[in-house]
Design a protein around this motif. Structure first.
Motif, PDB file in Angstrom:
ATOM      1  N   SER A 250       2.479   5.274   0.694  1.00  0.00           N
ATOM      2  CA  SER A 250       2.708   4.624   0.268  1.00  0.00           C
ATOM      3  C   SER A 250       3.216   5.078  -1.250  1.00  0.00           C
ATOM      4  CB  SER A 250       2.107   3.851  -0.975  1.00  0.00           C
ATOM      5  OG  SER A 250       1.242   2.008   0.649  1.00  0.00           O
TER       6      SER A 250
ATOM      7  N   TYR B 237       3.456  -1.219   2.768  1.00  0.00           N
ATOM      8  CA  TYR B 237       4.539  -0.388   1.941  1.00  0.00           C
ATOM      9  C   TYR B 237       4.401   1.061   2.595  1.00  0.00           C
ATOM     10  CZ  TYR B 237       7.680   1.478  -2.128  1.00  0.00           C
ATOM     11  OH  TYR B 237       8.709   1.160  -2.502  1.00  0.00           O
TER      12      TYR B 237
ATOM     13  N   SER C 132      -0.787  -1.477   0.881  1.00  0.00           N
ATOM     14  CA  SER C 132      -0.608   0.183   1.093  1.00  0.00           C
ATOM     15  C   SER C 132      -0.297   0.343   2.202  1.00  0.00           C
ATOM     16  CB  SER C 132      -1.362   1.337   0.644  1.00  0.00           C
ATOM     17  OG  SER C 132      -2.789   0.562   1.218  1.00  0.00           O
TER      18      SER C 132
END
Length: 797
Positions: free
Chosen positions: A658, A427, A424
């Motif tokens: 994310s 991203y 996460s």
């Protein structure tokens, strides 16, 4: 020291409960007064609140907006559904719209441009001089010869063809700019939309875009937003009633939320602050925090009764005494994370930060104090309000939490946590600053506004503008061939960026005049060779024009001039690319006659806002985390505690960011305060779980037993709050405002991940790492209890 603090807290609790009539009377009296004041809060968008005034782009924009254009440009496009626009009825509608715009509140009369205005002219040469006449003013051509003449003049004018008449000749553009200090979106929107509606029909389609229209749509959907807000609260109350099965567990949390809202909105009115429609989602988020704290207190109250408290008054005292510390710690952490937003140099952020902080701090009174005070009046319960028992399902989930924490599964939980955090965090780094998609992220992509914006940007050069200002060192600097060549070169250089549909400057006008002067020979479509020649060409153009016609190109002294670029979208990446290219060109092409100053127009304003947010985002998040660490370190007298509680915070925020990156939700003025408040949101549940463990350790239980007891006690309050709030906020997805729907999902993610962290991750971390601030302070906590007797055994005064 801790004994002294405990003694003071005990006296405070005793005073609040013993003098409950006075406490409640004062609270309800102040709440009623603040509620009356709160009803007068204005709900509107103030454009000036969106500007970071200290930014150099904004200073350029403020200096030149009246001449070169502001950021409140409204574009109206009339489309012919069958033929081209060159018919008398269609041209009459263009004139109708142009004339009507002059009556709209705040309209800049010198910035209304269309085929029917005096601004668009046909340049012709004669034996005596250069003639510059309006294309279609004051009258619309009534015969075919006049229409054919107008059509030919449009096709021969590059400042009109493609810019104000589409290439396929089926659409015409009308633009109007509004004075920013007089731009009242609540007035502009209905007036402009009424003009657009009057022009529709008879084979004419009308499209409208621009910031005043966008925020007008936001205000248009305000009643729907309030309905969703009230419906969400209603669903929240229903869910609380079904799960808690008592009126006290339903109404007291709602009262805590209403009380804090009344105090905060009343304060906003007293400070002279308006409420932006887009921050209503923050209002719900903070109200959810008040409800969460109240639910914890009611759950603890019920636990005290089940453990044998003799009276509801004694149970209220015990619950307030035990939960006051984690409750206040959660309030202070939330307020600290919110106040750091004030460092963002944007007036709207200052207002949101101040009111948000006040709102959060009122929870200390409305929930942490008033909920136990009101609970002390509750009758000793003899049953439940309804027979549906959902508690057994909650117990199954809590039993799963216990099994996970007390077996080897806790290692799997921690391993999965590390993996989820890594993915996460990677991203989340993709999240964009500014708008991440074409059109407005406030509205859905298939909304009327975004469809109109997409069509306008496809048919014309672009609805959003940015201008760079050449500022000369002396008058007539703009007439220099080097300056004009530089401006033309800048236009060609920026044209390589696909998001820029076109550009305009005085370097486009002078070559046209020179070509006309030389019998329209295209070989002369270039600036003059000397400043004197360019001055003569400018004079020829001005001599046949009206006052103010030249103002959108250069000032009266020919010292400053604009180079305007038209953008087909204002995504964050598009703006950053354009600004980087502008700076690169300016650095590579210095001029002795002056320099370029950046940047004005809507895109220039957004560039300033994005740069401020980009710089302030990291700073705000870092400071919010620092505030959290300091609060935890002071409360638990351990830096380890600060690091310990960062785990659920960082995890909930990386997962949420994310999702924002995945769904194309950019970090902008609307999402930044929600993100800052989300940092505090991620830790509140953990405070209650950890304090529950510490309390059970002080009663003599071992660490495992204390963890189990805390999960079944404080964990139930976490479950009730998380389930009710997460389920309720999903209802925001029904909003016609995409921003509200997106924020509803973000809140649901924050609440869900925070609850999962508190119920699964925190107990696992406690049992695996056995942090000293929890385990080694058990004896001290026991000594701090009154008379070394468990709290629930304190006799009633």
């Amino acid at each position: 020291m801790k004994r002294m603090l405990g003694s003071r807290l005990e006296r405070f609790v005793e005073t609040c409960i013993d003098r409950r009539a006075w406490v409640a009377g004062i609270f309800f009296l102040v709440t009623a007064a603040m509620l009356l004041v709160a009803t007068k809060v204005e709900v509107r968008t103030v454009f000036e609140d969106l500007l970071p005034r200290s930014h150099p782009y904004i200073q350029v924009h403020e200096q030149y907006k009246h001449a070169f254009g502001g950021s409140n440009v409204v574009s109206i496009v009339l489309e012919a559904e069958r033929e081209d626009i060159f018919t008398t009825p269609f041209l009459s509608k263009i004139k109708q719209v142009t004339t009507a715009l002059q009556q709209v509140d705040g309209a800049n009369q010198f910035q209304i441009v269309s085929l029917a205005s005096r601004k668009l002219k046909e340049i012709r040469g004669s034996t005596d001089a250069i003639d510059s006449n309006p294309l279609m003013w004051p009258d619309v051509p009534q015969d075919q010869a006049g229409i054919d003449k107008l059509k030919q003049a449009v096709l021969n004018n590059p400042l009109v063809y493609g810019a104000y008449v589409s290439r396929d000749l089926k659409s015409a553009l009308v633009t109007v700019d509004f004075y920013e200090n007089a731009a009242d979106y609540n007035k502009i929107f209905p007036q402009v939309m009424s003009i657009a509606d009057s022009a529709r029909g008879d084979g004419v389609r009308v499209r409208v875009t621009g910031e005043p229209i966008l925020y007008g749509w936001v205000k248009h959907f305000l009643p729907e937003t309030l309905q969703i807000f009230l419906f969400t609260i209603g669903c929240l109350v229903l869910l609380l009633f079904l799960i808690a099965r008592t009126w006290r567990g339903t109404l007291l949390p709602l009262l805590a939320g209403v009380g804090s809202a009344a105090w905060a909105l009343g304060t906003a009115r007293l400070l002279g602050f308006n409420l932006d429609p887009l921050v209503i989602v923050i209002a719900f988020l903070i109200t959810a925090r008040a409800i969460s704290h109240a639910v914890q207190l009611v759950s603890r109250f019920d636990e005290e009764l089940a453990a044998g408290a003799l009276t509801t008054r004694a149970a209220a005292k015990a619950s307030m005494l035990q939960l006051f510390k984690p409750g206040m710690l959660g309030v202070i952490a939330d307020a600290g994370c919110m106040i750091v937003v004030v460092l963002t140099p944007i007036p709207l952020m200052h207002k949101v930060s101040i009111i948000g902080t006040v709102w959060v701090m009122t929870i200390a009174i409305s929930a942490c104090v008033m909920t136990p005070v009101l609970l002390s009046w509750v009758r000793y319960p003899r049953g439940y309000a309804h027979g549906l028992d959902l508690g057994r399902y909650l117990d199954r989930i809590l039993d799963l939490c216990v099994r996970t924490a007390t077996t080897r599964w806790r290692y799997a939980v921690l391993t999965a946590t590390v993996a989820v955090f890594g993915v996460s965090a990677w991203y989340a780094s993709r999240i964009q600053v500014g708008d991440a998609q074409p059109g407005s992220p406030i509205l859905w992509q298939d909304s009327a506004y975004n469809r109109d914006a997409a069509a306008i940007n496809q048919q014309f050069q672009g609805a959003d503008r940015l201008y760079a200002v050449f500022s000369g060192t002396k008058p007539n600097a703009v007439k220099s061939p080097h300056v004009l060549e530089s401006m033309a070169g800048l236009q060609r250089y920026m044209a390589a960026q696909p998001e820029i549909g076109g550009s305009m400057s005085i370097a486009d006008v002078i070559p046209m005049v020179r070509r006309v002067l030389n019998e329209n020979n295209p070989r002369y479509l270039e600036p003059g060779r000397t400043a004197e020649e360019n001055g003569e060409l400018m004079y020829m153009f001005v001599s046949g024009s009206d006052p103010g016609d030249m103002a959108r190109f250069t000032d009266i002294q020919s010292k400053d001039a604009s180079v305007t670029f038209f953008f087909r979208d204002h995504r964050g990446d598009s703006i950053r690319t354009a600004m980087a290219r502008l700076k690169a060109y300016v650095d590579a092409h210095p001029l002795a006659e002056g320099t370029y100053r950046l940047a004005g127009g809507l895109v220039g304003v957004l560039a300033a806002v994005n740069e401020v947010i980009l710089a302030g985002q990291i700073e705000s998040i870092a400071l919010a985390l620092l505030v959290l660490v300091v609060c935890c370190a002071v409360a638990y007298r351990s830096m380890t505690a600060g690091i310990f509680f960062m785990v659920p915070v960082i995890l909930s925020n990386t997962i949420t960011f994310s999702y924002m990156a995945w769904k194309g939700i950019g970090m902008n003025l609307s999402t930044l305060p929600v993100a800052a408040l989300g940092i505090g949101l991620g830790v509140d549940y953990a405070f209650y779980i950890v304090d529950g463990i510490k309390e059970k350790l002080a009663e003599g239980k071992d660490l495992t037993a204390a963890t189990i007891a805390s999960l079944h006690g404080a964990g139930r309050g976490v479950m009730v709050t998380a389930l009710t709030l997460t389920t309720s906020v999903v209802l925001w997805c029904a909003s016609s405002l995409r921003f509200q729907a997106d924020m509803g999902v973000l809140m649901a993610i924050w609440l869900f991940v925070s609850a999962i962290s508190a119920l699964f991750i925190m107990p696992a971390m406690v049992l695996v790492f056995r942090p000293a601030f929890i385990v080694k302070t058990a004896e001290k906590l026991e000594a701090d209890s009154v008379g070394d007797v468990p709290i629930r055994a304190i006799p009633e005064a």
